[in-house]
Write a protein that holds these residues in place. Structure first.
Motif, PDB file in Angstrom:
ATOM      1  N   GLY A  89       0.777  -1.232   0.000  1.00 11.26           N
ATOM      2  CA  GLY A  89       0.000   0.000   0.000  1.00 11.26           C
ATOM      3  C   GLY A  89       0.805   1.277   0.000  1.00 11.26           C
ATOM      4  O   GLY A  89       0.269   2.331   0.358  1.00 11.26           O
ATOM      5  N   TYR A  90       2.063   1.225  -0.389  1.00 14.73           N
ATOM      6  CA  TYR A  90       2.873   2.437  -0.424  1.00 14.73           C
ATOM      7  C   TYR A  90       2.968   2.975  -1.840  1.00 14.73           C
ATOM      8  O   TYR A  90       3.010   2.220  -2.803  1.00 14.73           O
ATOM      9  N   GLY A  91       3.022   4.296  -1.940  1.00 11.49           N
ATOM     10  CA  GLY A  91       3.080   4.972  -3.223  1.00 11.49           C
ATOM     11  C   GLY A  91       4.503   5.214  -3.684  1.00 11.49           C
ATOM     12  O   GLY A  91       5.470   4.945  -2.964  1.00 11.49           O
ATOM     13  N   PRO A  92       4.642   5.741  -4.895  1.00 13.50           N
ATOM     14  CA  PRO A  92       5.969   5.904  -5.493  1.00 13.50           C
ATOM     15  C   PRO A  92       6.892   6.862  -4.740  1.00 13.50           C
ATOM     16  O   PRO A  92       8.104   6.638  -4.701  1.00 13.50           O
ATOM     17  N   GLN A  93       6.357   7.905  -4.126  1.00 12.22           N
ATOM     18  CA  GLN A  93       7.213   8.845  -3.393  1.00 12.22           C
ATOM     19  C   GLN A  93       7.846   8.179  -2.169  1.00 12.22           C
ATOM     20  O   GLN A  93       9.017   8.361  -1.892  1.00 12.22           O
ATOM     21  N   GLN A 138     -17.535  12.585   0.267  1.00  5.69           N
ATOM     22  CA  GLN A 138     -17.698  13.707  -0.653  1.00  5.69           C
ATOM     23  C   GLN A 138     -17.547  15.064   0.023  1.00  5.69           C
ATOM     24  O   GLN A 138     -17.331  16.060  -0.656  1.00  5.69           O
ATOM     25  N   SER A 139     -17.646  15.111   1.336  1.00  3.64           N
ATOM     26  CA  SER A 139     -17.502  16.397   2.013  1.00  3.64           C
ATOM     27  C   SER A 139     -16.033  16.826   1.989  1.00  3.64           C
ATOM     28  O   SER A 139     -15.126  15.994   1.959  1.00  3.64           O
ATOM     29  N   TRP A 140     -15.835  18.134   2.023  1.00  2.00           N
ATOM     30  CA  TRP A 140     -14.477  18.660   1.920  1.00  2.00           C
ATOM     31  C   TRP A 140     -13.598  18.146   3.056  1.00  2.00           C
ATOM     32  O   TRP A 140     -12.453  17.758   2.847  1.00  2.00           O
ATOM     33  N   ALA A 141     -14.120  18.144   4.275  1.00  2.94           N
ATOM     34  CA  ALA A 141     -13.334  17.719   5.442  1.00  2.94           C
ATOM     35  C   ALA A 141     -12.936  16.255   5.326  1.00  2.94           C
ATOM     36  O   ALA A 141     -11.790  15.881   5.613  1.00  2.94           O
ATOM     37  N   GLU A 142     -13.853  15.420   4.888  1.00  2.00           N
ATOM     38  CA  GLU A 142     -13.558  13.992   4.747  1.00  2.00           C
ATOM     39  C   GLU A 142     -12.620  13.733   3.574  1.00  2.00           C
ATOM     40  O   GLU A 142     -11.752  12.871   3.649  1.00  2.00           O
ATOM     41  N   LYS A 143     -12.788  14.493   2.496  1.00  2.00           N
ATOM     42  CA  LYS A 143     -11.885  14.348   1.346  1.00  2.00           C
ATOM     43  C   LYS A 143     -10.457  14.713   1.736  1.00  2.00           C
ATOM     44  O   LYS A 143      -9.502  14.057   1.317  1.00  2.00           O
ATOM     45  N   SER A 144     -10.318  15.755   2.539  1.00  2.00           N
ATOM     46  CA  SER A 144      -8.973  16.158   2.945  1.00  2.00           C
ATOM     47  C   SER A 144      -8.340  15.102   3.856  1.00  2.00           C
ATOM     48  O   SER A 144      -7.124  14.911   3.836  1.00  2.00           O
ATOM     49  N   LYS A 145      -9.166  14.396   4.624  1.00  2.00           N
ATOM     50  CA  LYS A 145      -8.662  13.315   5.467  1.00  2.00           C
ATOM     51  C   LYS A 145      -8.124  12.167   4.594  1.00  2.00           C
ATOM     52  O   LYS A 145      -7.046  11.631   4.851  1.00  2.00           O
ATOM     53  N   VAL A 146      -8.863  11.829   3.557  1.00  2.00           N
ATOM     54  CA  VAL A 146      -8.426  10.791   2.614  1.00  2.00           C
ATOM     55  C   VAL A 146      -7.142  11.236   1.920  1.00  2.00           C
ATOM     56  O   VAL A 146      -6.192  10.465   1.773  1.00  2.00           O
ATOM     57  N   GLN A 147      -7.114  12.497   1.508  1.00  2.00           N
ATOM     58  CA  GLN A 147      -5.951  13.047   0.810  1.00  2.00           C
ATOM     59  C   GLN A 147      -4.705  12.986   1.700  1.00  2.00           C
ATOM     60  O   GLN A 147      -3.645  12.548   1.255  1.00  2.00           O
ATOM     61  N   ARG A 148      -4.818  13.395   2.946  1.00  2.00           N
ATOM     62  CA  ARG A 148      -3.677  13.354   3.863  1.00  2.00           C
ATOM     63  C   ARG A 148      -3.197  11.916   4.080  1.00  2.00           C
ATOM     64  O   ARG A 148      -2.001  11.651   4.128  1.00  2.00           O
ATOM     65  N   PHE A 149      -4.173  11.007   4.192  1.00  2.00           N
ATOM     66  CA  PHE A 149      -3.811   9.597   4.391  1.00  2.00           C
ATOM     67  C   PHE A 149      -3.010   9.066   3.199  1.00  2.00           C
ATOM     68  O   PHE A 149      -1.959   8.448   3.370  1.00  2.00           O
ATOM     69  N   MET A 151      -1.361  10.781   0.947  1.00  2.00           N
ATOM     70  CA  MET A 151      -0.064  11.463   0.853  1.00  2.00           C
ATOM     71  C   MET A 151       0.932  10.872   1.857  1.00  2.00           C
ATOM     72  O   MET A 151       2.109  10.733   1.551  1.00  2.00           O
ATOM     73  N   SER A 152       0.439  10.512   3.028  1.00  2.00           N
ATOM     74  CA  SER A 152       1.335   9.911   4.028  1.00  2.00           C
ATOM     75  C   SER A 152       1.836   8.545   3.580  1.00  2.00           C
ATOM     76  O   SER A 152       2.889   8.094   4.027  1.00  2.00           O
ATOM     77  N   LYS A 153       1.102   7.903   2.701  1.00  2.00           N
ATOM     78  CA  LYS A 153       1.511   6.603   2.163  1.00  2.00           C
ATOM     79  C   LYS A 153       2.422   6.747   0.952  1.00  2.00           C
ATOM     80  O   LYS A 153       2.894   5.753   0.415  1.00  2.00           O
ATOM     81  N   GLY A 154       2.640   7.988   0.491  1.00  2.00           N
ATOM     82  CA  GLY A 154       3.594   8.204  -0.586  1.00  2.00           C
ATOM     83  C   GLY A 154       2.993   8.374  -1.967  1.00  2.00           C
ATOM     84  O   GLY A 154       3.710   8.264  -2.963  1.00  2.00           O
ATOM     85  N   PHE A 155       1.695   8.647  -2.039  1.00  2.00           N
ATOM     86  CA  PHE A 155       1.076   8.885  -3.337  1.00  2.00           C
ATOM     87  C   PHE A 155       1.157  10.358  -3.676  1.00  2.00           C
ATOM     88  O   PHE A 155       1.104  11.214  -2.796  1.00  2.00           O
ATOM     89  N   MET A 156       1.283  10.646  -4.972  1.00  2.00           N
ATOM     90  CA  MET A 156       1.403  12.027  -5.420  1.00  2.00           C
ATOM     91  C   MET A 156       0.017  12.637  -5.612  1.00  2.00           C
ATOM     92  O   MET A 156      -0.977  11.932  -5.782  1.00  2.00           O
ATOM     93  N   MET A 157      -0.035  13.960  -5.599  1.00  2.00           N
ATOM     94  CA  MET A 157      -1.302  14.675  -5.681  1.00  2.00           C
ATOM     95  C   MET A 157      -2.075  14.323  -6.962  1.00  2.00           C
ATOM     96  O   MET A 157      -3.297  14.197  -6.923  1.00  2.00           O
ATOM     97  N   GLU A 158      -1.375  14.153  -8.090  1.00  2.00           N
ATOM     98  CA  GLU A 158      -2.075  13.815  -9.339  1.00  2.00           C
ATOM     99  C   GLU A 158      -2.814  12.489  -9.200  1.00  2.00           C
ATOM    100  O   GLU A 158      -3.933  12.343  -9.693  1.00  2.00           O
ATOM    101  N   GLU A 159      -2.180  11.520  -8.544  1.00  2.00           N
ATOM    102  CA  GLU A 159      -2.806  10.212  -8.357  1.00  2.00           C
ATOM    103  C   GLU A 159      -4.005  10.312  -7.409  1.00  2.00           C
ATOM    104  O   GLU A 159      -5.049   9.691  -7.650  1.00  2.00           O
ATOM    105  N   ILE A 160      -3.881  11.119  -6.390  1.00  2.00           N
ATOM    106  CA  ILE A 160      -4.967  11.288  -5.422  1.00  2.00           C
ATOM    107  C   ILE A 160      -6.156  11.976  -6.085  1.00  2.00           C
ATOM    108  O   ILE A 160      -7.309  11.567  -5.904  1.00  2.00           O
ATOM    109  N   GLN A 161      -5.879  13.004  -6.875  1.00  2.00           N
ATOM    110  CA  GLN A 161      -6.960  13.682  -7.591  1.00  2.00           C
ATOM    111  C   GLN A 161      -7.639  12.736  -8.577  1.00  2.00           C
ATOM    112  O   GLN A 161      -8.860  12.774  -8.741  1.00  2.00           O
ATOM    113  N   ALA A 162      -6.867  11.874  -9.223  1.00  2.00           N
ATOM    114  CA  ALA A 162      -7.443  10.905 -10.153  1.00  2.00           C
ATOM    115  C   ALA A 162      -8.356   9.920  -9.421  1.00  2.00           C
ATOM    116  O   ALA A 162      -9.377   9.483  -9.969  1.00  2.00           O
ATOM    117  N   VAL A 163      -7.999   9.577  -8.202  1.00  2.00           N
ATOM    118  CA  VAL A 163      -8.851   8.681  -7.401  1.00  2.00           C
ATOM    119  C   VAL A 163     -10.210   9.320  -7.184  1.00  2.00           C
ATOM    120  O   VAL A 163     -11.257   8.676  -7.385  1.00  2.00           O
TER     121      VAL A 163
END
Length: 169
Positions: A89-93, A138-149, A151-163
């Motif tokens: 479950g780790y990303g490229p970064q 779908q809420s902004w607060a919950e989306k940011s929680k997913v995004q931080r999670f 990113m902590s696993k090493g995924f880049m922003m482009e990949e997270i936005q694509a998700v």
């Protein structure tokens, strides 16, 4: 190990230690060098001898032998490490950072990540769905929680936005 000239027994002892380490799992050249140095220090400590580092020429001779025999291969190590960490479950970064810590050259890492057949967006989506459930929040607060999670696993922003783009479909 003597600090003057390495004896054949020093070589065989160090080679035996290297083979034991490499039989358990692949190592990078740099990582194996560190482990062999540490093992030498530990042995000197337990034998209550003066801590003399393994001579560089002996270390290089052992590492070269392992490499020529096919036991030590940084390219193979890098490929297997990427596959293993991606399965966990780790990303490229994150993987890139860990490989740099293990002494792999930056160009070799970039090349290995470029040729890997891993779909990082799919990995990130699977990880997010496993952690936060499907559909993704779908809420902004919950989306940011997913995004931080992610990113902590090493995924880049482009990949997270694509998700999130793919989950909206």
């Amino acid at each position: 190990m003597s600090s003057t000239s390495p004896s054949p027994t020093d070589f065989s002892r160090l080679l035996d230690r290297a083979m034991r380490l490499l039989s358990q799992r692949d190592h990078s050249r740099s990582e194996l060098r560190q482990k062999l140095q540490l093992a030498g220090q530990r042995a000197a400590y337990f034998q209550q001898q003066e801590n003399t580092p393994v001579p560089d020429e002996l270390m290089e001779k052992v590492l070269d032998w392992c490499q020529e025999s096919g036991w030590l291969n940084d390219t193979r190590f890098t490929e297997r490490f990427i596959q293993s960490r991606a399965r966990k479950g780790y990303g490229p970064q994150r993987i890139r950072m860990e490989l740099q810590q293990k002494g792999i050259d930056r160009d070799d890492i970039n090349q290995a990540l470029a040729v890997t057949e891993i779909d990082w967006v799919e990995c990130a989506a699977a990880l997010a769905n496993r952690k936060f459930g499907e559909p993704l929040p779908q809420s902004w607060a919950e989306k940011s929680k997913v995004q931080r999670f992610l990113m902590s696993k090493g995924f880049m922003m482009e990949e997270i936005q694509a998700v999130f783009r793919n989950s909206d479909d």
